[in-house]
Design a protein around this motif. Structure first.
Motif, short mmCIF file in Angstrom:
data_model
loop_
_atom_site.label_atom_id
_atom_site.label_comp_id
_atom_site.label_asym_id
_atom_site.label_seq_id
_atom_site.Cartn_x
_atom_site.Cartn_y
_atom_site.Cartn_z
N UNK A 1 5.80 5.93 -7.56
CA UNK A 1 4.59 6.60 -7.10
C UNK A 1 4.88 7.57 -5.96
N UNK A 2 5.75 7.17 -5.03
CA UNK A 2 6.10 8.07 -3.94
C UNK A 2 6.76 9.34 -4.45
N UNK A 3 7.60 9.20 -5.47
CA UNK A 3 8.26 10.37 -6.05
C UNK A 3 7.27 11.26 -6.80
N UNK B 1 0.85 -1.18 0.00
CA UNK B 1 0.00 0.00 0.00
C UNK B 1 0.89 1.24 0.00
N UNK B 2 0.58 2.19 -0.87
CA UNK B 2 1.29 3.47 -0.91
C UNK B 2 0.31 4.55 -0.49
N UNK B 3 0.52 5.11 0.69
CA UNK B 3 -0.38 6.13 1.22
C UNK B 3 -0.09 7.49 0.59
N UNK C 1 7.42 -4.39 -7.76
CA UNK C 1 6.55 -3.64 -6.85
C UNK C 1 7.36 -2.59 -6.09
N UNK C 2 8.56 -2.95 -5.69
CA UNK C 2 9.43 -2.00 -4.98
C UNK C 2 9.73 -0.80 -5.86
N UNK C 3 10.02 -1.03 -7.14
CA UNK C 3 10.31 0.07 -8.06
C UNK C 3 9.08 0.94 -8.28
N UNK D 1 -4.96 6.00 -1.15
CA UNK D 1 -3.80 5.11 -1.28
C UNK D 1 -3.82 4.37 -2.61
N UNK D 2 -2.66 3.81 -2.93
CA UNK D 2 -2.52 2.94 -4.09
C UNK D 2 -2.25 1.53 -3.59
N UNK D 3 -2.87 0.55 -4.21
CA UNK D 3 -2.61 -0.85 -3.91
C UNK D 3 -1.80 -1.45 -5.05
#
Length: 325
Positions: free
Chosen positions: A62-64, A7-9, A55-57, A45-47
Motif C-alpha cells: 500500500x505504501x508503494x 495503520x497506513x497513513x 500485514x507487513x507485506x 488511512x488504511x487499517x
C-alpha cells in the motif's frame, strides 16, 4: 501465529480514491493476494489486520501504491498486481521502478513496469550500444522504439533506422507476391506497430516518406555507415555471427544502437550459431556497451504469457536444454 493491527497513513485524502480504485477494486486485488489480511480504508488511512508477516507485506504494498499515486500516475489493478509481485520478489522500491520512464513527447511518458525494464530503460539512456535480451512480451522492442522516438523528438539524432533479419519463424513461406516492400513488410510488422503506437500511422508515414524513419531488412545494411541515427536491430537471435559483426560496425558518429532478441527462440537452420549469443561473449567488458537480461518476471503481456515463459525457463534449466544455436 500472532495477529497485528497497523495503520497506513496517506499524505492526502484526495489520493485515497486513486489507491483503492473504483468500487475498491484495487483493494480486492490486494486481499486476493493476501487473503488473511483485512484492509479497510477510513479517512486518510488504511487499517490492516491479520498475521504479522502478511500485514507487513500489505503495508509495504500500500505504501508503494500510494507513492505511485503521489507521482501523478493513474493507478490500475494491473499496476497494483505488479507492485505485489515486486514486493514478493524482494524489489526494494516498486514505486521507483514505475516512475522510471522515457519521455517520448511532451504529453507522453512510456514507463517501466518491472525491475528488469527499469534496468533496460536506464541502459538505453546511458549507453551508445545496448543489448536487450529476453523472452517475448518483455518490452524489448517497444522500449527501444520509445527511446528512438524520444531521441528524435529531442533533436539528439536526425533519423531512426529499424532493421530485422528476414528469417521465418519455423515456417517456409515460399514465394511471396508483390514488390520488395510487400515481401519484407511481414517481417517488419512489429516495428511498424510500435511506431504507430508512438507516433500514429499518419506521422509515421510522413516521416518514412521524408527518410527520417527507415525500416529495412538486415541484408540491406552492408556497406552503410550510420551517422546521427538511432539504430535498432530486432530479432537479433536470427543473425549469424558474420551478420552481427557487419551490423555492429555500421555504427557511425553521434549514433546509438540497440540490439534486441531472445536467444531461446532462434529460427536459424540447425547447426547455425546465433550472432546474438556470440556477441554477448565477445563484447562483455567493452566500455559504453550495456547488456540487460530480461526474464519471465518482466513479461508485461497477459499473465498466462508470463506463466508460459517461466514454465519453459524451468524446463530448459532442468534438462539443460536450449534450442538456440
Amino acid at each position: 501465529m500472532s495477529e497485528n493491527q497497523v495503520r497506513v497513513r496517506v499524505p492526502s485524502v484526495e489520493l485515497i480514491p486513486t489507491v483503492v480504485g473504483q468500487h475498491d477494486a484495487h483493494l480486492r486485488v490486494v486481499e486476493s493476494a493476501y487473503p488473511l489480511v483485512q484492509v479497510v480504508a477510513r479517512g486518510d488511512e488504511f487499517l490492516l489486520s491479520g498475521p504479522d508477516a502478511e500485514v507487513t507485506l500489505v503495508r509495504t504494498v500500500l505504501e508503494e501504491v500510494v507513492r505511485v499515486a503521489e507521482s501523478g500516475q493513474s493507478v490500475s489493478g494491473e499496476q497494483v498486481q505488479r507492485v505485489i509481485d515486486m514486493v514478493a520478489s524482494g524489489e526494494p522500491s516498486p514505486s521507483a521502478v514505475m516512475s522510471t520512464g522515457i519521455q517520448v513527447s511532451a504529453g507522453r511518458i512510456v514507463r517501466a513496469k518491472t525491475a528488469g525494464q527499469r534496468r533496460y530503460v536506464e541502459a538505453l539512456a546511458t549507453h551508445t550500444l545496448t543489448f536487450g535480451i529476453g523472452p517475448a512480451g518483455t518490452g524489448k522492442t517497444y522500449l527501444a522504439v520509445a527511446a528512438a522516438v524520444a531521441a528524435l523528438n529531442a533533436g539528439e539524432v536526425r533519423r531512426i533506422l529499424l532493421s530485422r533479419p528476414a528469417v521465418e519463424a519455423g515456417e517456409r513461406l515460399g514465394f511471396l507476391p508483390g514488390d520488395l516492400a510487400a515481401k519484407i513488410d511481414p517481417y517488419l510488422r512489429p516495428l511498424y506497430d510500435a511506431l504507430f503506437d508512438m507516433l500514429g500511422p499518419e506521422t509515421t508515414a510522413a516521416l518514412m516518406e521524408k527518410g527520417t524513419i527507415e525500416i529495412a531488412p538486415l541484408a540491406f545494411m552492408r556497406g552503410r555507415t550510420l551517422n546521427d541515427a538511432f539504430v535498432i536491430l530486432d530479432e537479433a537471435q536470427n543473425t549469424s555471427p558474420e551478420q552481427m559483426k557487419m551490423f555492429l560496425t555500421r555504427l557511425g558518429f553521434n549514433s546509438r544502437m540497440v540490439i534486441t532478441g531472445d536467444v531461446t527462440q532462434t529460427d536459424l537452420p540447425t547447426g547455425k550459431h546465433s550472432g546474438l549469443r556470440l556477441s554477448e561473449e565477445i563484447l562483455q567488458g567493452i566500455e559504453d556497451v550495456g547488456f540487460v537480461r530480461l526474464t519471465g518476471k518482466d513479461v508485461v503481456r497477459a499473465r498466462i504469457v508470463a506463466d508460459i515463459v517461466r514454465a519453459y525457463e524451468r524446463y530448459e534449466s532442468k534438462d539443460g536444454r536450449n534450442e538456440a544455436g
